[in-house]
Design a protein around this motif. Structure first.
Motif, PDB file in Angstrom:
ATOM      1  N   MET A  15      -1.987 -20.988   4.618  1.00  6.29           N
ATOM      2  CA  MET A  15      -2.976 -20.816   3.544  1.00  6.29           C
ATOM      3  C   MET A  15      -2.498 -21.481   2.264  1.00  6.29           C
ATOM      4  N   PHE A  16      -1.236 -21.269   1.895  1.00  4.68           N
ATOM      5  CA  PHE A  16      -0.706 -21.841   0.658  1.00  4.68           C
ATOM      6  C   PHE A  16      -0.714 -23.364   0.707  1.00  4.68           C
ATOM      7  N   LEU A  17      -0.192 -23.931   1.772  1.00  5.03           N
ATOM      8  CA  LEU A  17      -0.068 -25.388   1.855  1.00  5.03           C
ATOM      9  C   LEU A  17      -1.429 -26.081   1.881  1.00  5.03           C
ATOM     10  N   GLN A  77      10.579 -17.252   2.200  1.00  3.76           N
ATOM     11  CA  GLN A  77      10.997 -16.656   3.475  1.00  3.76           C
ATOM     12  C   GLN A  77      10.237 -15.369   3.775  1.00  3.76           C
ATOM     13  N   ASN A  78       9.590 -14.801   2.761  1.00  2.00           N
ATOM     14  CA  ASN A  78       8.842 -13.554   2.947  1.00  2.00           C
ATOM     15  C   ASN A  78       7.347 -13.785   3.188  1.00  2.00           C
ATOM     16  N   THR A  79       6.972 -15.030   3.432  1.00  2.00           N
ATOM     17  CA  THR A  79       5.589 -15.300   3.833  1.00  2.00           C
ATOM     18  C   THR A  79       5.460 -15.162   5.346  1.00  2.00           C
ATOM     19  N   ILE A 119       4.623 -23.802  -7.511  1.00  3.47           N
ATOM     20  CA  ILE A 119       5.907 -23.391  -6.950  1.00  3.47           C
ATOM     21  C   ILE A 119       5.712 -22.080  -6.192  1.00  3.47           C
ATOM     22  N   LEU A 120       6.069 -22.085  -4.927  1.00  4.14           N
ATOM     23  CA  LEU A 120       6.082 -20.863  -4.118  1.00  4.14           C
ATOM     24  C   LEU A 120       7.532 -20.437  -3.963  1.00  4.14           C
TER      25      LEU A 120
END
Length: 315
Positions: free
Chosen positions: A240-242, A231-233, A226-227
């Motif tokens: 990178m996360f995905l 909205q602050n990325t 869970i991210l």
């Protein structure tokens, strides 16, 4: 008119859970449906001068089933009554999240659709204001997946972005500095699993709560990720996360595109990704609005007041 529901399979504790403190739950049900409830000879009897609709019987049975696991508060009972008025009880039953310690029932049709997408899609985006259940329901689905051994670990993360306070002045390393910002996630975990169990699972690295920066260079297999506060990325951080998602994993990305804390008007990775990924079938998108806020009614009024003011300022 009289309708009866058998209580033979319910323990005294479960019946007490149903009744609530000082029978407040029963009083709420009586007021809502205009009936009188009595417990007689292992039967819950509903009495009314009018015809008692099947919806009332089904809703009471649904509340009874919820009480097999945990005592419901008056607010939870009132929420169930209000939701059952608006939505098909079958949907609520189908999408109820059944944890070992409690049941969590969606509070709206859109929440049902959100849970359905999480169950079916590999990646889900949930966008909307505070109070719509974005993070709480995602955590509940993650805990359910862990308890059902569908995944082997939970990873909960968020970007380490300062929202008015300077992280450098907080004590500890980066993970410890970000911990307070992840408090809503911790609170949900503690409610669903209990403080001691959460701490043990964190110690064993079955639950990991970490800043987004710690995800770089990893491949997350067999995990529910869970991210939060996405909205602050930045666009680079979101990419990178995905691309960390591995085999047997699921991911939920939550955020409110109207509440970005990024400096110097930088582009939000959440807004950026919504445009890029909208046509990928394996990704689900759920958009909540202020009308979907399910906290205290005052919270919804506050959100709507801010929306009205901000929209008026932009005109």
């Amino acid at each position: 008119m009289k309708r009866s529901i058998s209580l033979a399979e319910f323990s005294q504790e479960q019946i007490s859970n149903f009744c609530g403190v000082l029978n407040r739950n029963i009083k709420a049900i009586e007021k809502h449906f205009g009936v009188v409830l009595r417990i007689q000879d292992e039967q819950l009897v509903m009495v009314s001068k009018e015809t008692i609709p099947q919806t009332a019987v089904d809703t009471v049975m649904h509340i009874l089933e919820q009480c097999r696991k945990v005592a419901l508060s008056l607010q939870e009972v009132e929420n169930l009554l209000n939701v059952a008025d608006k939505h098909a009880l079958g949907d609520l039953e189908r999408f109820t999240i059944k944890l070992r310690s409690m049941y969590i029932t969606p509070q709206s049709e859109l929440q049902c659709r959100y849970l359905e997408r999480i169950a079916r899609k590999v990646v889900n985006f949930s966008i909307g204001p505070a109070g719509t259940g974005k993070t709480y329901l995602a955590v509940a689905m993650a805990v359910q997946a862990l308890e059902n051994e569908e995944v082997s670990r939970l990873i909960l993360t968020r970007p380490a972005v300062e929202a008015g306070e300077k992280l450098g002045f907080l004590p500890g390393d980066l993970a410890q500095k970000v911990d307070p910002y992840l408090r809503p996630v911790y609170d949900a975990l503690y409610e669903m699993l209990g403080f001691d169990k959460v701490e043990k699972l964190i110690t064993r690295h079955i639950i990991e709560v970490a800043p987004l920066a710690y995800m770089r260079g990893r491949t997350l297999n067999n995990a529910f990720v869970i991210l939060d506060e996405a909205q602050n990325t930045t666009p680079a951080q979101m990419k990178m996360f995905l691309t960390r998602i591995g085999f047997g994993s699921r991911a939920v990305v939550t955020g409110d595109v109207t509440q970005t804390d990024l400096p110097d008007q930088k582009t939000s990775g959440l807004s950026h990704s919504l445009n890029i990924l909208k046509d990928i079938e394996a990704i689900g998108f759920t958009y909540f609005t202020s009308a979907d806020v399910v906290r205290h009614p005052l919270v919804q009024s506050i959100v709507e007041a801010y929306d009205k003011f901000e929209n008026g300022s932009n005109n």
